[in-house]
Design a protein around this motif. Structure first.
Motif, PDB file in Angstrom:
ATOM      1  N   GLN A  70       0.808  -1.216   0.000  1.00 39.65           N
ATOM      2  CA  GLN A  70       0.000   0.000   0.000  1.00 39.65           C
ATOM      3  C   GLN A  70       0.843   1.268   0.000  1.00 39.65           C
ATOM      4  N   GLN A  71       1.747   1.426   0.957  1.00 44.26           N
ATOM      5  CA  GLN A  71       2.621   2.600   1.109  1.00 44.26           C
ATOM      6  C   GLN A  71       1.820   3.875   1.406  1.00 44.26           C
ATOM      7  N   LYS A  72       0.891   3.789   2.333  1.00 45.89           N
ATOM      8  CA  LYS A  72       0.107   4.973   2.675  1.00 45.89           C
ATOM      9  C   LYS A  72       0.937   5.947   3.498  1.00 45.89           C
ATOM     10  N   ASP A  73       1.022   7.188   3.007  1.00 46.51           N
ATOM     11  CA  ASP A  73       1.741   8.269   3.684  1.00 46.51           C
ATOM     12  C   ASP A  73       3.203   7.933   3.944  1.00 46.51           C
ATOM     13  N   ARG A  74       3.792   7.106   3.095  1.00 47.68           N
ATOM     14  CA  ARG A  74       5.197   6.754   3.272  1.00 47.68           C
ATOM     15  C   ARG A  74       5.795   6.299   1.934  1.00 47.68           C
ATOM     16  N   ALA A  75       7.128   6.331   1.892  1.00 49.08           N
ATOM     17  CA  ALA A  75       7.878   5.876   0.722  1.00 49.08           C
ATOM     18  C   ALA A  75       7.315   6.486  -0.566  1.00 49.08           C
ATOM     19  N   GLN A  76       6.916   5.646  -1.510  1.00 50.23           N
ATOM     20  CA  GLN A  76       6.448   6.144  -2.810  1.00 50.23           C
ATOM     21  C   GLN A  76       4.949   6.448  -2.866  1.00 50.23           C
ATOM     22  N   HIS A  77       4.226   6.309  -1.765  1.00 48.42           N
ATOM     23  CA  HIS A  77       2.773   6.607  -1.735  1.00 48.42           C
ATOM     24  C   HIS A  77       2.043   5.886  -2.872  1.00 48.42           C
ATOM     25  N   GLN A  78       2.353   4.616  -3.073  1.00 52.66           N
ATOM     26  CA  GLN A  78       1.912   3.926  -4.271  1.00 52.66           C
ATOM     27  C   GLN A  78       0.414   4.066  -4.557  1.00 52.66           C
ATOM     28  N   PHE A  79      -0.445   3.588  -3.660  1.00 50.59           N
ATOM     29  CA  PHE A  79      -1.878   3.622  -3.949  1.00 50.59           C
ATOM     30  C   PHE A  79      -2.439   5.034  -3.931  1.00 50.59           C
ATOM     31  N   GLN A  80      -1.878   5.921  -3.115  1.00 49.84           N
ATOM     32  CA  GLN A  80      -2.353   7.308  -3.106  1.00 49.84           C
ATOM     33  C   GLN A  80      -2.084   7.986  -4.441  1.00 49.84           C
ATOM     34  N   LEU A  81      -0.956   7.683  -5.061  1.00 54.41           N
ATOM     35  CA  LEU A  81      -0.669   8.207  -6.392  1.00 54.41           C
ATOM     36  C   LEU A  81      -1.584   7.582  -7.433  1.00 54.41           C
ATOM     37  N   LEU A  82      -1.763   6.274  -7.339  1.00 55.02           N
ATOM     38  CA  LEU A  82      -2.584   5.568  -8.327  1.00 55.02           C
ATOM     39  C   LEU A  82      -4.048   5.981  -8.246  1.00 55.02           C
ATOM     40  N   MET A  83      -4.509   6.394  -7.054  1.00 58.54           N
ATOM     41  CA  MET A  83      -5.904   6.796  -6.874  1.00 58.54           C
ATOM     42  C   MET A  83      -6.100   8.304  -6.979  1.00 58.54           C
ATOM     43  N   GLY A  84      -5.021   9.028  -7.265  1.00 60.55           N
ATOM     44  CA  GLY A  84      -5.131  10.471  -7.440  1.00 60.55           C
ATOM     45  C   GLY A  84      -5.207  11.256  -6.150  1.00 60.55           C
ATOM     46  N   GLU A  85      -4.938  10.620  -5.017  1.00 60.63           N
ATOM     47  CA  GLU A  85      -4.976  11.320  -3.737  1.00 60.63           C
ATOM     48  C   GLU A  85      -3.710  12.136  -3.508  1.00 60.63           C
ATOM     49  N   VAL A  86      -2.639  11.745  -4.153  1.00 58.98           N
ATOM     50  CA  VAL A  86      -1.370  12.468  -4.115  1.00 58.98           C
ATOM     51  C   VAL A  86      -0.956  12.723  -5.558  1.00 58.98           C
ATOM     52  N   ALA A  87      -0.578  13.956  -5.847  1.00 62.44           N
ATOM     53  CA  ALA A  87      -0.210  14.316  -7.220  1.00 62.44           C
ATOM     54  C   ALA A  87       1.294  14.141  -7.435  1.00 62.44           C
ATOM     55  N   LEU A  88       1.631  13.684  -8.614  1.00 57.97           N
ATOM     56  CA  LEU A  88       3.033  13.562  -8.993  1.00 57.97           C
ATOM     57  C   LEU A  88       3.545  14.962  -9.336  1.00 57.97           C
ATOM     58  N   LYS A  89       4.583  15.394  -8.666  1.00 59.58           N
ATOM     59  CA  LYS A  89       5.096  16.743  -8.853  1.00 59.58           C
ATOM     60  C   LYS A  89       5.703  16.918 -10.241  1.00 59.58           C
ATOM     61  N   THR A  90       5.442  18.098 -10.808  1.00 57.13           N
ATOM     62  CA  THR A  90       5.980  18.410 -12.136  1.00 57.13           C
ATOM     63  C   THR A  90       7.498  18.331 -12.147  1.00 57.13           C
ATOM     64  N   LYS A  91       8.119  18.708 -11.033  1.00 55.44           N
ATOM     65  CA  LYS A  91       9.573  18.683 -10.941  1.00 55.44           C
ATOM     66  C   LYS A  91      10.114  17.262 -11.133  1.00 55.44           C
ATOM     67  N   MET A  92       9.385  16.272 -10.627  1.00 58.45           N
ATOM     68  CA  MET A  92       9.821  14.887 -10.767  1.00 58.45           C
ATOM     69  C   MET A  92       9.824  14.461 -12.232  1.00 58.45           C
ATOM     70  N   ILE A  93       8.792  14.860 -12.972  1.00 58.01           N
ATOM     71  CA  ILE A  93       8.715  14.519 -14.391  1.00 58.01           C
ATOM     72  C   ILE A  93       9.806  15.233 -15.172  1.00 58.01           C
ATOM     73  N   ASP A  94      10.042  16.513 -14.835  1.00 59.13           N
ATOM     74  CA  ASP A  94      11.107  17.268 -15.499  1.00 59.13           C
ATOM     75  C   ASP A  94      12.467  16.623 -15.244  1.00 59.13           C
ATOM     76  N   ASN A  95      12.710  16.200 -14.003  1.00 58.69           N
ATOM     77  CA  ASN A  95      13.978  15.544 -13.679  1.00 58.69           C
ATOM     78  C   ASN A  95      14.141  14.241 -14.442  1.00 58.69           C
ATOM     79  N   PHE A  96      13.035  13.513 -14.601  1.00 53.75           N
ATOM     80  CA  PHE A  96      13.076  12.252 -15.353  1.00 53.75           C
ATOM     81  C   PHE A  96      13.532  12.499 -16.785  1.00 53.75           C
ATOM     82  N   GLN A  97      12.948  13.493 -17.434  1.00 50.96           N
ATOM     83  CA  GLN A  97      13.300  13.778 -18.822  1.00 50.96           C
ATOM     84  C   GLN A  97      14.731  14.311 -18.944  1.00 50.96           C
ATOM     85  N   LYS A  98      15.163  15.112 -17.960  1.00 46.61           N
ATOM     86  CA  LYS A  98      16.539  15.606 -17.977  1.00 46.61           C
ATOM     87  C   LYS A  98      17.525  14.447 -17.811  1.00 46.61           C
TER      88      LYS A  98
END
Length: 265
Positions: A45-73
């Motif tokens: 599950q990873q609720k409120d910890r580590a990668q917040h897996q299900f919270q990200l998958l359910m839209g409860e936590v948003a993936l930060k734009t900075k993370m996507i930018d860093n990925f592409q860089k």
């Protein structure tokens, strides 16, 4: 016009919002020690910890734009190094276990959406096709045939011919998720015993793991002169690679693996 006729012909438009079902209140799920039990399958599950897996998958936590930018860089940087040094390069994104079981979650009212999106696409990024039967039931990792499926997709991208027929055996494993629940029941899993037509051999193996604390920064090296290809494979990653050296070392004569290597300047 009579009131009854007016009511018969009256159409009321209402906006109906679908309220997503929460994991904790879903009668089909049991949650304990950060592990979700859904029938015979376990999920992290990873609720409120580590990668917040299900919270990200359910839209409860948003993936930060900075993370996507860093990925592409990072991708631009890695590809430039590969081009300069003349080696083949792929960045593999393993589909997470809950997304692979997405339709099953939908059947109980839980909507999951992949974290991987169009913003992560890049010519050198591979998001392999994985099915539920490719994952271990009580573990967060792929089984042997699932990893082999990923490897075959990567090799196809590089223009390699189809691999020889795999020879599977079986081994018992206490899954990492079962262990988190405090259990010690064994799950039978596939193990790759070899590839058809290749001789059995003893692979030389070296590692720095015994001299380091934790599981970060480890270096593994395998040498197999009887492997399918006389090529060197260098892997940077986590346990999704580490758990399946038995496959890589039969395909490539040299396998070098760095676990979660972090470079400092």
């Amino acid at each position: 016009m009579k009131l009854g006729n007016i009511l018969k012909n009256l159409v009321i438009f209402a906006k109906i919002e679908r309220i997503p079902m929460q994991l904790e209140s879903n009668p089909h799920l049991t949650i304990k020690n950060d592990v979700i039990t859904f029938g015979e399958v376990l999920f992290l599950q990873q609720k409120d910890r580590a990668q917040h897996q299900f919270q990200l998958l359910m839209g409860e936590v948003a993936l930060k734009t900075k993370m996507i930018d860093n990925f592409q860089k990072n991708m631009t940087h890695n590809v430039s190094i590969a081009k300069r040094e003349g080696f083949e390069y792929k960045h593999i994104v393993f589909p997470c276990k809950p997304i692979v079981f997405r339709e099953r979650f939908q059947s109980i009212g839980v909507e999951l959406n992949p974290i991987f999106s169009d913003k992560h696409h890049h010519p050198q990024v591979l998001y392999p096709t994985i099915l539920p039967e490719d994952y271990l039931l009580e573990d967060s990792h792929l089984n042997a045939s699932g990893v082999l499926k990923v490897i075959e997709q990567v090799m196809k991208e590089f223009g390699y011919p189809e691999l020889p027929k795999p020879i599977y055996g079986h081994a018992d494993l206490v899954g990492d998720l079962r262990h988190m629940l405090g259990g010690d029941s064994l799950e039978e899993m596939q193990s790759l015993k070899g590839l058809s037509g290749l001789p059995k051999n003893r692979v030389q193996h070296f590692s720095t793991a015994s001299g380091l604390e934790g599981n970060t920064g480890h270096l593994y090296f395998f040498f197999n002169p009887y492997a399918l290809y006389n090529r060197r494979l260098v892997l940077f990653g986590d346990s999704f690679f580490q758990r399946r050296f038995d496959i890589f070392k039969r395909i490539f004569s040299e396998v070098v693996y760095f676990r979660n290597l972090r470079l400092t300047h």
